[in-house]
Write a protein that holds these residues in place. Structure first.
Motif, PDB file in Angstrom:
ATOM      1  N   ASN A 121      62.046  21.999  63.678  1.00 42.26           N
ATOM      2  CA  ASN A 121      60.787  22.420  64.315  1.00 42.26           C
ATOM      3  C   ASN A 121      60.141  21.304  65.117  1.00 42.26           C
ATOM      4  O   ASN A 121      59.649  21.527  66.231  1.00 42.26           O
ATOM      5  CB  ASN A 121      59.799  22.905  63.250  1.00 42.26           C
ATOM      6  N   HIS A 122      60.106  20.081  64.555  1.00 41.08           N
ATOM      7  CA  HIS A 122      59.407  19.001  65.259  1.00 41.08           C
ATOM      8  C   HIS A 122      60.128  18.587  66.533  1.00 41.08           C
ATOM      9  O   HIS A 122      59.503  18.117  67.480  1.00 41.08           O
ATOM     10  CB  HIS A 122      59.161  17.796  64.334  1.00 41.08           C
ATOM     11  N   VAL A 123      61.449  18.787  66.572  1.00 45.52           N
ATOM     12  CA  VAL A 123      62.205  18.480  67.789  1.00 45.52           C
ATOM     13  C   VAL A 123      61.865  19.498  68.882  1.00 45.52           C
ATOM     14  O   VAL A 123      61.589  19.132  70.034  1.00 45.52           O
ATOM     15  CB  VAL A 123      63.718  18.470  67.498  1.00 45.52           C
ATOM     16  N   CYS A 124      61.886  20.775  68.510  1.00 46.24           N
ATOM     17  CA  CYS A 124      61.501  21.819  69.468  1.00 46.24           C
ATOM     18  C   CYS A 124      60.062  21.612  69.947  1.00 46.24           C
ATOM     19  O   CYS A 124      59.750  21.808  71.127  1.00 46.24           O
ATOM     20  CB  CYS A 124      61.654  23.200  68.829  1.00 46.24           C
ATOM     21  N   LEU A 125      59.202  21.202  69.023  1.00 45.22           N
ATOM     22  CA  LEU A 125      57.798  20.925  69.348  1.00 45.22           C
ATOM     23  C   LEU A 125      57.686  19.904  70.474  1.00 45.22           C
ATOM     24  O   LEU A 125      56.981  20.123  71.475  1.00 45.22           O
ATOM     25  CB  LEU A 125      57.100  20.403  68.089  1.00 45.22           C
ATOM     26  N   HIS A 126      58.394  18.785  70.337  1.00 43.62           N
ATOM     27  CA  HIS A 126      58.279  17.698  71.319  1.00 43.62           C
ATOM     28  C   HIS A 126      58.762  18.134  72.709  1.00 43.62           C
ATOM     29  O   HIS A 126      58.326  17.584  73.722  1.00 43.62           O
ATOM     30  CB  HIS A 126      59.081  16.477  70.866  1.00 43.62           C
ATOM     31  N   GLN A 127      59.673  19.083  72.744  1.00 42.50           N
ATOM     32  CA  GLN A 127      60.221  19.507  74.035  1.00 42.50           C
ATOM     33  C   GLN A 127      59.286  20.436  74.812  1.00 42.50           C
ATOM     34  O   GLN A 127      59.514  20.690  76.002  1.00 42.50           O
ATOM     35  CB  GLN A 127      61.572  20.202  73.831  1.00 42.50           C
ATOM     36  N   THR A 128      58.216  20.921  74.190  1.00 39.90           N
ATOM     37  CA  THR A 128      57.364  21.911  74.873  1.00 39.90           C
ATOM     38  C   THR A 128      56.589  21.339  76.057  1.00 39.90           C
ATOM     39  O   THR A 128      55.934  22.098  76.784  1.00 39.90           O
ATOM     40  CB  THR A 128      56.377  22.572  73.889  1.00 39.90           C
ATOM     41  N   VAL A 129      56.678  20.031  76.273  1.00 34.67           N
ATOM     42  CA  VAL A 129      56.096  19.490  77.511  1.00 34.67           C
ATOM     43  C   VAL A 129      56.762  20.129  78.734  1.00 34.67           C
ATOM     44  O   VAL A 129      56.137  20.271  79.793  1.00 34.67           O
ATOM     45  CB  VAL A 129      56.241  17.952  77.564  1.00 34.67           C
ATOM     46  N   TRP A 141      51.499  18.663  72.272  1.00 38.47           N
ATOM     47  CA  TRP A 141      52.670  19.517  72.155  1.00 38.47           C
ATOM     48  C   TRP A 141      52.230  20.877  71.625  1.00 38.47           C
ATOM     49  O   TRP A 141      51.277  20.976  70.838  1.00 38.47           O
ATOM     50  CB  TRP A 141      53.678  18.903  71.187  1.00 38.47           C
ATOM     51  N   TYR A 142      52.937  21.928  72.026  1.00 38.08           N
ATOM     52  CA  TYR A 142      52.614  23.275  71.561  1.00 38.08           C
ATOM     53  C   TYR A 142      53.482  23.637  70.357  1.00 38.08           C
ATOM     54  O   TYR A 142      54.708  23.538  70.420  1.00 38.08           O
ATOM     55  CB  TYR A 142      52.825  24.306  72.683  1.00 38.08           C
ATOM     56  N   ASN A 143      52.847  24.092  69.282  1.00 38.48           N
ATOM     57  CA  ASN A 143      53.537  24.440  68.047  1.00 38.48           C
ATOM     58  C   ASN A 143      53.619  25.965  67.907  1.00 38.48           C
ATOM     59  O   ASN A 143      52.625  26.620  67.579  1.00 38.48           O
ATOM     60  CB  ASN A 143      52.811  23.835  66.851  1.00 38.48           C
ATOM     61  N   LEU A 144      54.793  26.526  68.138  1.00 42.66           N
ATOM     62  CA  LEU A 144      54.991  27.968  68.081  1.00 42.66           C
ATOM     63  C   LEU A 144      54.737  28.540  66.689  1.00 42.66           C
ATOM     64  O   LEU A 144      54.383  29.717  66.550  1.00 42.66           O
ATOM     65  CB  LEU A 144      56.417  28.311  68.533  1.00 42.66           C
ATOM     66  N   LEU A 145      54.889  27.723  65.650  1.00 45.13           N
ATOM     67  CA  LEU A 145      54.659  28.211  64.284  1.00 45.13           C
ATOM     68  C   LEU A 145      53.268  28.823  64.121  1.00 45.13           C
ATOM     69  O   LEU A 145      53.070  29.718  63.294  1.00 45.13           O
ATOM     70  CB  LEU A 145      54.830  27.067  63.275  1.00 45.13           C
ATOM     71  N   ALA A 146      52.312  28.359  64.915  1.00 46.77           N
ATOM     72  CA  ALA A 146      50.938  28.852  64.799  1.00 46.77           C
ATOM     73  C   ALA A 146      50.778  30.285  65.279  1.00 46.77           C
ATOM     74  O   ALA A 146      49.817  30.964  64.896  1.00 46.77           O
ATOM     75  CB  ALA A 146      49.995  27.943  65.587  1.00 46.77           C
ATOM     76  N   ASP A 147      51.699  30.772  66.098  1.00 44.84           N
ATOM     77  CA  ASP A 147      51.510  32.075  66.743  1.00 44.84           C
ATOM     78  C   ASP A 147      52.567  33.117  66.383  1.00 44.84           C
ATOM     79  O   ASP A 147      52.555  34.224  66.928  1.00 44.84           O
ATOM     80  CB  ASP A 147      51.496  31.892  68.270  1.00 44.84           C
ATOM     81  N   LEU A 148      53.467  32.789  65.479  1.00 38.01           N
ATOM     82  CA  LEU A 148      54.518  33.741  65.140  1.00 38.01           C
ATOM     83  C   LEU A 148      53.937  34.999  64.496  1.00 38.01           C
ATOM     84  O   LEU A 148      53.110  34.908  63.580  1.00 38.01           O
ATOM     85  CB  LEU A 148      55.530  33.110  64.177  1.00 38.01           C
ATOM     86  N   PRO A 149      54.363  36.198  64.935  1.00 34.46           N
ATOM     87  CA  PRO A 149      53.864  37.423  64.320  1.00 34.46           C
ATOM     88  C   PRO A 149      54.404  37.651  62.910  1.00 34.46           C
ATOM     89  O   PRO A 149      53.868  38.461  62.151  1.00 34.46           O
ATOM     90  CB  PRO A 149      54.353  38.525  65.271  1.00 34.46           C
ATOM     91  N   GLU A 150      55.462  36.924  62.551  1.00 34.31           N
ATOM     92  CA  GLU A 150      56.054  37.007  61.211  1.00 34.31           C
ATOM     93  C   GLU A 150      56.449  35.600  60.809  1.00 34.31           C
ATOM     94  O   GLU A 150      57.073  34.888  61.595  1.00 34.31           O
ATOM     95  CB  GLU A 150      57.286  37.923  61.252  1.00 34.31           C
ATOM     96  N   PRO A 151      56.085  35.134  59.614  1.00 37.44           N
ATOM     97  CA  PRO A 151      56.345  33.738  59.232  1.00 37.44           C
ATOM     98  C   PRO A 151      57.826  33.381  59.275  1.00 37.44           C
ATOM     99  O   PRO A 151      58.693  34.219  59.025  1.00 37.44           O
ATOM    100  CB  PRO A 151      55.810  33.655  57.797  1.00 37.44           C
ATOM    101  N   LEU A 152      58.086  32.120  59.576  1.00 39.38           N
ATOM    102  CA  LEU A 152      59.451  31.606  59.583  1.00 39.38           C
ATOM    103  C   LEU A 152      59.916  31.401  58.144  1.00 39.38           C
ATOM    104  O   LEU A 152      59.209  30.784  57.348  1.00 39.38           O
ATOM    105  CB  LEU A 152      59.493  30.274  60.341  1.00 39.38           C
ATOM    106  N   PRO A 153      61.100  31.928  57.755  1.00 36.86           N
ATOM    107  CA  PRO A 153      61.603  31.684  56.395  1.00 36.86           C
ATOM    108  C   PRO A 153      61.735  30.186  56.131  1.00 36.86           C
ATOM    109  O   PRO A 153      62.208  29.438  56.992  1.00 36.86           O
ATOM    110  CB  PRO A 153      62.969  32.375  56.388  1.00 36.86           C
ATOM    111  N   PRO A 154      61.346  29.720  54.954  1.00 38.46           N
ATOM    112  CA  PRO A 154      61.355  28.278  54.669  1.00 38.46           C
ATOM    113  C   PRO A 154      62.761  27.749  54.437  1.00 38.46           C
ATOM    114  O   PRO A 154      63.661  28.496  54.030  1.00 38.46           O
ATOM    115  CB  PRO A 154      60.528  28.175  53.387  1.00 38.46           C
ATOM    116  N   PRO A 155      62.996  26.455  54.666  1.00 33.36           N
ATOM    117  CA  PRO A 155      64.272  25.847  54.264  1.00 33.36           C
ATOM    118  C   PRO A 155      64.374  25.844  52.740  1.00 33.36           C
ATOM    119  O   PRO A 155      63.352  25.771  52.039  1.00 33.36           O
ATOM    120  CB  PRO A 155      64.195  24.429  54.838  1.00 33.36           C
ATOM    121  N   LEU A 156      65.607  25.911  52.233  1.00 32.68           N
ATOM    122  CA  LEU A 156      65.822  25.953  50.794  1.00 32.68           C
ATOM    123  C   LEU A 156      66.567  24.710  50.316  1.00 32.68           C
ATOM    124  O   LEU A 156      67.422  24.181  51.026  1.00 32.68           O
ATOM    125  CB  LEU A 156      66.634  27.198  50.404  1.00 32.68           C
TER     126      LEU A 156
END
Length: 440
Positions: free
Chosen positions: A233-241, A18-33
């Protein structure tokens, strides 16, 4: 038969990772609080409702995450899915545009949702989970998780948004056929559901309410974990097929998409097609336009605010930085039940903020105009959700005709509408109406 319209890949071409977009973001994703402290959530805080192996995927920064072989073996029941060129739709629109669609409706459940349902069921079984609780809107997700749980011998309980429970009885029966227990939400099964019903006995429900019920169910039943069909994130990850296959299939077609289009509710099918193309925009400076299409009745990307908000109505989830209409928002009773969510996946919201994607919204009568046109030209009856994407595709193709400029359009037909025919009945008999908020 001189023109090729179907582009297929062999079973060996099912993606291996699966492809993880978090690895390539030009600006980090704000964390959950954390909802209490408003401090960033640590992975261990999430293990109360998710198994640790999926939590690790949720926060991973690895670009590629290997797909376990048992998951790939089940994927082979329907993957790789076909890419088709809609030549009859092109002809009907008299457009110079070339229109391609990735068809996810060939899965056993009839949509893209098993791509993550199978993965989540596998990882939960590996972690020793015995029972999964979830919510569903239109029933695509609930039926997919019921299917996946049956394959991995897990108990499955589904809280289905009440208006969809009433509108789509055959989705409920599909879940029950695969062995799931299905409750209309708000229900009398949880404290929160009973409270909502006491305040409004006729409440049509929402995904936010159903999420709250499923989470309450999870924490009160030993051996149970929560499973979500979108947003995280992990749901979006699985869909990248989806997008990975589409990239190879567009190469087979000898064309490069100028525009990539997908419908959005929580964001999973859009992410599945779009994220691999977003990677090329970031890494290779491609100029592909990527368009998210939502209902005007629940338009979080085009009308909502980008801020921290709860993913559920009862305020039990972490706060997510996302486009939101407010977690108390109860959407109108549109037929696209899978798009009736108050918020948007944080990753999709982040891409909108960074200008890597665009967003548009359509009322449901326009959506069904496009759906019927597609059915009458291409033969497939689309679900109400991807019909939003088709409406945007039609407009894009008409602009190409008016401008006299050819372009290549790719969209995700993320599910068929064979269990949504009551919606088509309302449209075809003239009963479907739009108000200012998109209600009918």
């Amino acid at each position: 038969m001189s023109q090729r319209i179907r582009f297929t890949l062999p079973q060996a071409e099912i993606p291996a990772a699966w492809y993880n977009l978090l690895a390539d973001l030009p600006e980090p994703l704000p964390p959950p609080l954390h909802p209490g402290t408003r401090q960033p959530v640590t992975p261990d805080m999430l293990t109360a409702i998710f198994p640790e192996n999926l939590v690790q995927q949720e926060v991973s920064s690895e670009r590629w995450i290997e797909i376990p072989e048992p998951v790939r073996e089940i994927y082979a029941l329907w993957r790789p899915t076909p890419l088709l060129r809609a030549v009859r739709l092109e002809k009907a629109l008299q457009t110079p545009a070339h229109i391609y669609y990735k068809y996810e409706g060939v899965s056993p459940a009839g949509s893209h949702k098993p791509n993550t349902a199978v993965a989540q069921a596998f990882y939960n079984r590996e972690a020793g989970t015995r029972r999964l609780a979830t919510e569903t809107g239109a029933g695509q997700w609930g039926s997919s998780l019921a299917f996946a749980c049956r394959l991995f011998n897990l108990e499955c309980v589904v809280y289905m948004v009440k208006v969809s429970f009433q509108q789509k009885p055959y989705r409920k029966l599909l879940m029950q056929t695969w062995g799931a227990t299905v409750h209309p939400s708000p229900s009398d099964q949880t404290e929160y559901g009973r409270r909502v019903l006491q305040e409004d006995p006729n409440c049509p429900g929402s995904l936010g309410i159903a999420i709250s019920e499923a989470i309450e169910d999870t924490v009160k039943h030993p051996g149970t974990k929560y499973s979500l069909g979108s947003v995280l994130n992990h749901v979006c990850l699985h869909q990248t097929v989806i997008g990975q296959e589409a990239l190879k299939q567009m190469e087979l077609a000898g064309e490069e998409p100028d525009v990539v289009i997908g419908c959005v509710g929580g964001g999973s099918n859009f992410a599945g097609l779009a994220f691999p193309f977003v990677r090329r925009k970031i890494a290779e400076k491609k100029t592909t336009r990527i368009v998210a299409v939502e209902p005007t009745a629940c338009a979080s990307l085009t009308r909502g605010e980008l801020r921290y908000d709860f993913g559920d109505t009862a305020e039990m989830t972490p706060l997510l930085m996302m486009h939101t209409l407010g977690h108390k928002f109860i959407p109108p009773k549109i037929h696209a039940g899978g798009l009736r969510y108050h918020g948007m996946a944080p990753l999709v919201s982040h891409l909108k903020k960074l200008g890597l994607i665009e967003a548009v919204a359509y009322p449901q009568t326009r959506v069904f105009d496009a759906a019927v046109l597609f059915a009458r030209t291409e033969g497939i009856v689309p679900a109400p959700e991807p019909s939003h994407a088709i409406a945007a595709v039609v407009d894009e193709a008409v602009r190409a005709r008016e401008e006299g400029k050819p372009r290549v359009i790719l969209f995700n037909l993320c599910g068929h509408g064979l269990l949504d025919l009551s919606a088509y009945d309302q449209y075809l008999t003239g009963q479907m109406k739009d108000t200012d908020n998109g209600n009918s």
